[in-house]
Design a protein around this motif. Structure first.
Motif, mmCIF file in Angstrom:
data_model
loop_
_atom_site.group_PDB
_atom_site.id
_atom_site.type_symbol
_atom_site.label_atom_id
_atom_site.label_comp_id
_atom_site.label_asym_id
_atom_site.label_seq_id
_atom_site.Cartn_x
_atom_site.Cartn_y
_atom_site.Cartn_z
ATOM 1 N N PRO A 116 83.661 17.447 40.730
ATOM 2 C CA PRO A 116 84.242 17.996 39.496
ATOM 3 C C PRO A 116 83.240 18.756 38.629
ATOM 4 O O PRO A 116 83.591 19.772 38.013
ATOM 5 C CB PRO A 116 84.756 16.749 38.769
ATOM 6 N N GLY A 117 81.999 18.263 38.564
ATOM 7 C CA GLY A 117 80.979 18.943 37.759
ATOM 8 C C GLY A 117 80.697 20.342 38.298
ATOM 9 O O GLY A 117 80.499 21.296 37.531
ATOM 10 N N ALA A 118 80.707 20.474 39.645
ATOM 11 C CA ALA A 118 80.470 21.780 40.262
ATOM 12 C C ALA A 118 81.645 22.720 39.981
ATOM 13 O O ALA A 118 81.447 23.906 39.700
ATOM 14 C CB ALA A 118 80.275 21.625 41.766
ATOM 15 N N VAL A 119 82.866 22.182 40.064
ATOM 16 C CA VAL A 119 84.058 22.991 39.772
ATOM 17 C C VAL A 119 83.979 23.552 38.359
ATOM 18 O O VAL A 119 84.258 24.736 38.120
ATOM 19 C CB VAL A 119 85.344 22.156 39.950
ATOM 20 N N ALA A 120 83.561 22.703 37.400
ATOM 21 C CA ALA A 120 83.432 23.143 36.007
ATOM 22 C C ALA A 120 82.343 24.206 35.867
ATOM 23 O O ALA A 120 82.511 25.199 35.146
ATOM 24 C CB ALA A 120 83.115 21.940 35.115
ATOM 25 N N ALA A 121 81.218 24.023 36.572
ATOM 26 C CA ALA A 121 80.121 24.985 36.488
ATOM 27 C C ALA A 121 80.530 26.339 37.059
ATOM 28 O O ALA A 121 80.157 27.395 36.531
ATOM 29 C CB ALA A 121 78.903 24.442 37.241
ATOM 30 N N ILE A 122 81.337 26.314 38.130
ATOM 31 C CA ILE A 122 81.810 27.559 38.736
ATOM 32 C C ILE A 122 82.793 28.263 37.810
ATOM 33 O O ILE A 122 82.725 29.480 37.600
ATOM 34 C CB ILE A 122 82.476 27.273 40.101
ATOM 35 N N LYS A 123 83.698 27.468 37.244
ATOM 36 C CA LYS A 123 84.723 28.029 36.360
ATOM 37 C C LYS A 123 84.115 28.622 35.100
ATOM 38 O O LYS A 123 84.488 29.702 34.648
ATOM 39 C CB LYS A 123 85.743 26.948 36.006
ATOM 40 N N GLN A 124 83.132 27.897 34.523
ATOM 41 C CA GLN A 124 82.520 28.333 33.262
ATOM 42 C C GLN A 124 81.350 29.292 33.471
ATOM 43 O O GLN A 124 80.848 29.900 32.531
ATOM 44 C CB GLN A 124 82.047 27.116 32.464
ATOM 45 N N LYS A 125 80.886 29.373 34.717
ATOM 46 C CA LYS A 125 79.755 30.234 35.078
ATOM 47 C C LYS A 125 78.507 29.911 34.271
ATOM 48 O O LYS A 125 77.768 30.797 33.830
ATOM 49 C CB LYS A 125 80.120 31.716 34.915
ATOM 50 N N LYS A 126 78.292 28.614 34.076
ATOM 51 C CA LYS A 126 77.098 28.188 33.349
ATOM 52 C C LYS A 126 76.752 26.744 33.727
ATOM 53 O O LYS A 126 77.519 26.060 34.425
ATOM 54 C CB LYS A 126 77.325 28.288 31.846
ATOM 55 N N ILE A 127 75.589 26.287 33.248
ATOM 56 C CA ILE A 127 75.147 24.924 33.517
ATOM 57 C C ILE A 127 76.090 23.940 32.848
ATOM 58 O O ILE A 127 76.468 24.106 31.679
ATOM 59 C CB ILE A 127 73.707 24.704 32.992
ATOM 60 N N VAL A 128 76.469 22.921 33.597
ATOM 61 C CA VAL A 128 77.334 21.871 33.053
ATOM 62 C C VAL A 128 76.580 20.549 33.103
ATOM 63 O O VAL A 128 76.107 20.126 34.157
ATOM 64 C CB VAL A 128 78.649 21.765 33.849
ATOM 65 N N GLU A 129 76.491 19.914 31.934
ATOM 66 C CA GLU A 129 75.823 18.614 31.837
ATOM 67 C C GLU A 129 76.855 17.505 31.713
ATOM 68 O O GLU A 129 77.812 17.623 30.940
ATOM 69 C CB GLU A 129 74.891 18.584 30.628
ATOM 70 N N ILE A 130 76.676 16.447 32.490
ATOM 71 C CA ILE A 130 77.553 15.272 32.394
ATOM 72 C C ILE A 130 76.680 14.106 31.956
ATOM 73 O O ILE A 130 75.778 13.682 32.679
ATOM 74 C CB ILE A 130 78.231 14.981 33.748
ATOM 75 N N LYS A 131 76.946 13.606 30.738
ATOM 76 C CA LYS A 131 76.023 12.654 30.110
ATOM 77 C C LYS A 131 76.342 11.190 30.378
ATOM 78 O O LYS A 131 75.562 10.311 30.021
ATOM 79 C CB LYS A 131 75.957 12.926 28.612
ATOM 80 N N LYS A 132 77.493 10.912 30.985
ATOM 81 C CA LYS A 132 77.789 9.525 31.339
ATOM 82 C C LYS A 132 78.678 9.473 32.579
ATOM 83 O O LYS A 132 79.425 10.403 32.869
ATOM 84 C CB LYS A 132 78.467 8.798 30.180
ATOM 85 N N ASP A 133 78.562 8.378 33.310
ATOM 86 C CA ASP A 133 79.354 8.214 34.526
ATOM 87 C C ASP A 133 80.828 8.035 34.188
ATOM 88 O O ASP A 133 81.177 7.346 33.225
ATOM 89 C CB ASP A 133 78.880 6.987 35.309
#
Length: 342
Positions: A47-64
């Protein structure tokens, strides 16, 4: 657009995780994990990769969260396209410093892979072109002539072929200033269309690779004719001569032409098989021929007594049924020497 493969991604992960104390995932352009320190996750959606692709930027996930581990996800961009995503699992503050480092390393590895693929493609195209122009039935179309120009060859101009077999594996930059094609890891075919350049090329090869065998064609309108001539001459050179390194087709045209007619003859193949592994008798026959059948000179060249020489010649006679002292039967033995060379 370039596409990452599972093998490439996993190789990158394995290399990077030797130096980075966090799990690394690499996802493809759809966000599917194709390389991971945790092999169980390969093939699953990130999911984090999907968000990074969609937003075209670095995506940080701060908690599990469910199906999502904390960490940083960086899009991999190549030539304006996102080709994948790098994910580093762990506390964002701890993984962030490694993000750009890993991304730069991955892009470098991808660029190297792209360059290698391009180089291999060019080699394959060059090899296909060479296979075409060395086939006797190939017509010189405009398309083929245009392609030839990219290799420095004018197909409407006569040429000579120089064929060389090296004792070691040869690199791409072995020959300079002449169009060349690799015919194997140890051999090259060169196309010469400039007057009086054959000797220059021959010296270049001999100076750098003194043990190389070289055969030279006549001047021909078609490359296929010249290549065929050099291959025939090379068989004569390696079959008949024991200490010679260079031969031209012009000096052995008659015997080379006859030997080609004998190449698939079962009788000649049988003779070649009889002496195939007896290097001593083969060399004796070669020296005998090069000394114009002179017994004393042959014995001197081989550093043996003439009685020993006669004994060897008789052994050849007994093994093959062909007498080296009989001129007609000697011709068959010559064909045997030539056609044992593949």
């Amino acid at each position: 657009m370039y596409e990452l493969t599972h093998r490439q991604a996993q190789n990158i992960v394995d290399k990077m995780m030797k130096d980075i104390p966090y799990n690394i995932n690499i996802m493809d352009k759809a966000g599917i994990i194709i390389g991971s320190g945790n092999k169980k996750r390969i093939g699953t959606l990130h999911p984090g990769a999907v968000a990074a692709i969609k937003q075209k930027k670095i995506v940080e996930i701060k908690k599990d969260e469910n199906f999502v581990k904390k960490g940083i996800n960086l899009p991999i961009e190549l030539n304006g396209f996102i080709v994948g995503v790098i994910g580093i699992s762990g506390e964002v503050k701890e993984t962030s410093p490694f993000g750009k480092l890993v991304k730069s390393a991955v892009i470098l590895l991808i660029e190297q892979s792209v360059a290698l693929e391009k180089e291999n493609l060019e080699k394959n195209l060059k090899q296909k072109f060479f296979n075409l122009i060395t086939e006797s039935g190939t017509a010189y179309t405009k398309e083929l002539m245009d392609q030839a120009l990219t290799y420095g060859i004018q197909l409407n101009k006569p040429c000579q072929i120089v064929y060389a077999e090296f004792s070691t594996e040869i690199a791409e930059g072995t020959i300079k200033n002449f169009p060349f094609f690799k015919t194997s890891n140890h051999s090259l075919c060169m196309v010469i269309q400039e007057p009086n350049k054959v000797e220059t090329l021959q010296k270049q090869i001999r100076n750098n690779f003194p043990d190389t065998f070289i055969s030279i064609s006549k001047i021909n309108d078609k490359i296929s004719d010249g290549f065929s001539q050099t291959k025939s001459a090379m068989r004569v050179l390696k079959g008949v001569f024991f200490n010679k390194k260079v031969i031209s087709y012009a000096e052995c045209e008659f015997i080379a032409g006859l030997s080609e007619l004998q190449r698939n003859d079962a009788k000649v193949e049988h003779l070649a098989h009889l002496l195939e592994k007896n290097d001593e008798l083969i060399k004796t026959l070669q020296v005998y021929l090069n000394c114009n059948l002179n017994i004393n000179e042959t014995a001197s060249q081989l550093i043996i007594h003439r009685n020993t020489l006669n004994y060897r010649l008789n052994r050849i006679y007994k093994m093959t049924g062909k007498n080296p002292k009989n001129i007609l039967e000697l011709v068959e033995l010559i064909f045997m020497l030539i056609n044992r060379i593949k």
